[in-house]
Design a protein around this motif. Sequence first.
Motif, mmCIF file in Angstrom:
data_model
loop_
_atom_site.group_PDB
_atom_site.id
_atom_site.type_symbol
_atom_site.label_atom_id
_atom_site.label_comp_id
_atom_site.label_asym_id
_atom_site.label_seq_id
_atom_site.Cartn_x
_atom_site.Cartn_y
_atom_site.Cartn_z
ATOM 1 N N GLY A 73 0.798 -1.218 0.000
ATOM 2 C CA GLY A 73 0.000 0.000 0.000
ATOM 3 C C GLY A 73 0.829 1.265 0.000
ATOM 4 N N ILE A 74 2.031 1.207 -0.568
ATOM 5 C CA ILE A 74 2.910 2.368 -0.610
ATOM 6 C C ILE A 74 2.559 3.192 -1.846
ATOM 7 C CG2 ILE A 74 5.300 3.134 -0.761
ATOM 8 C CD1 ILE A 74 6.066 0.403 0.433
ATOM 9 N N PRO A 75 2.254 4.453 -1.702
ATOM 10 C CA PRO A 75 1.967 5.263 -2.892
ATOM 11 C C PRO A 75 3.253 5.569 -3.642
ATOM 12 C CG PRO A 75 1.861 6.628 -0.944
ATOM 13 C CD PRO A 75 2.065 5.210 -0.467
ATOM 14 N N HIS A 76 3.174 5.582 -4.960
ATOM 15 C CA HIS A 76 4.345 5.885 -5.784
ATOM 16 C C HIS A 76 4.404 7.387 -5.982
ATOM 17 C CE1 HIS A 76 7.547 4.899 -8.503
ATOM 18 N NE2 HIS A 76 7.030 5.728 -9.397
ATOM 19 N N ARG A 77 5.441 8.001 -5.472
ATOM 20 C CA ARG A 77 5.550 9.451 -5.525
ATOM 21 C C ARG A 77 6.674 9.850 -6.462
ATOM 22 N NH1 ARG A 77 2.867 11.833 -0.613
ATOM 23 N NH2 ARG A 77 1.940 10.007 0.272
ATOM 24 N N HIS A 78 6.439 10.902 -7.196
ATOM 25 C CA HIS A 78 7.440 11.427 -8.118
ATOM 26 C C HIS A 78 7.976 12.731 -7.541
ATOM 27 C CE1 HIS A 78 6.397 8.553 -11.235
ATOM 28 N NE2 HIS A 78 5.139 8.768 -10.895
ATOM 29 N N TYR A 79 9.284 12.807 -7.370
ATOM 30 C CA TYR A 79 9.890 14.022 -6.868
ATOM 31 C C TYR A 79 10.733 14.701 -7.941
ATOM 32 C CZ TYR A 79 8.406 12.577 -2.278
ATOM 33 O OH TYR A 79 7.646 12.219 -1.208
ATOM 34 N N ARG A 80 10.635 14.244 -9.168
ATOM 35 C CA ARG A 80 11.436 14.814 -10.236
ATOM 36 C C ARG A 80 10.603 15.856 -10.971
ATOM 37 N NH1 ARG A 80 13.646 10.932 -14.759
ATOM 38 N NH2 ARG A 80 13.425 12.479 -16.356
ATOM 39 N N HIS A 81 11.129 17.036 -11.093
ATOM 40 C CA HIS A 81 10.406 18.113 -11.755
ATOM 41 C C HIS A 81 11.169 18.531 -13.003
ATOM 42 C CE1 HIS A 81 7.851 18.346 -8.275
ATOM 43 N NE2 HIS A 81 8.919 18.410 -7.514
ATOM 44 N N ARG A 82 10.457 18.905 -14.026
ATOM 45 C CA ARG A 82 11.081 19.283 -15.290
ATOM 46 C C ARG A 82 11.261 20.797 -15.420
ATOM 47 N NH1 ARG A 82 11.299 14.757 -18.458
ATOM 48 N NH2 ARG A 82 9.831 13.145 -17.889
ATOM 49 N N CYS A 83 10.997 21.513 -14.373
ATOM 50 C CA CYS A 83 11.169 22.964 -14.430
ATOM 51 C C CYS A 83 11.782 23.432 -13.119
ATOM 52 C CB CYS A 83 9.821 23.644 -14.657
ATOM 53 S SG CYS A 83 8.660 23.389 -13.311
ATOM 54 N N ARG A 84 12.230 24.675 -13.136
ATOM 55 C CA ARG A 84 12.761 25.265 -11.911
ATOM 56 C C ARG A 84 11.601 25.895 -11.160
ATOM 57 N NH1 ARG A 84 18.156 28.438 -12.819
ATOM 58 N NH2 ARG A 84 18.306 27.841 -10.663
ATOM 59 N N GLY A 85 11.602 25.734 -9.864
ATOM 60 C CA GLY A 85 10.481 26.264 -9.114
ATOM 61 C C GLY A 85 10.723 26.234 -7.624
ATOM 62 N N TYR A 86 9.641 26.166 -6.886
ATOM 63 C CA TYR A 86 9.715 26.226 -5.433
ATOM 64 C C TYR A 86 8.559 25.431 -4.831
ATOM 65 C CZ TYR A 86 5.922 29.564 -5.940
ATOM 66 O OH TYR A 86 4.739 30.143 -6.241
ATOM 67 N N TYR A 87 8.694 25.087 -3.562
ATOM 68 C CA TYR A 87 7.631 24.446 -2.796
ATOM 69 C C TYR A 87 6.930 25.509 -1.969
ATOM 70 C CZ TYR A 87 9.297 19.752 -3.809
ATOM 71 O OH TYR A 87 9.657 18.592 -4.429
ATOM 72 N N ASP A 88 5.600 25.461 -1.950
ATOM 73 C CA ASP A 88 4.868 26.412 -1.131
ATOM 74 C C ASP A 88 4.693 25.859 0.277
ATOM 75 O OD1 ASP A 88 2.976 24.463 -1.457
ATOM 76 O OD2 ASP A 88 1.479 25.746 -2.403
ATOM 77 N N GLY A 89 3.912 26.527 1.086
ATOM 78 C CA GLY A 89 3.713 26.116 2.471
ATOM 79 C C GLY A 89 2.986 24.792 2.621
#
Length: 108
Positions: free
Chosen positions: A84-100
């Motif tokens: 039951g582990i969700p598959h998460r993607h942490y790879r982004h194709r653009c430059r950006g930021y994380y919000d709160g």
Amino acid sequence: MNKARLAAAPLPTSPPVRLLFASAAILLALLSLPQASHAQGIVRGAQEGSYEGNRIAGPVGGAVGGVVGAGVGGAVGAVEGVLGIPHRHYRHRCRGYYDGYHRFHCYR
């Protein structure tokens, strides 16, 4: 000395307790089965493996990459589906930021 005896009242007819527990166990087992959307590891693994293999080593690499990707994708998908582990993607194709709220936003 006369002692009055009380007769036990008959219990109402109800299903046996074992039948209730068995039906609850079967219901929980059916609800815990993974959904069909979780079983896509083999197909996607084969697609990505054949794409990367074809890109790196040509048609032979595409064939080998498809077979290896199907095996690895199936294994990873099965383990994630069972646990039951969700598959998460942490790879982004653009430059950006994380919000709160820990959501990624691109600058553009």
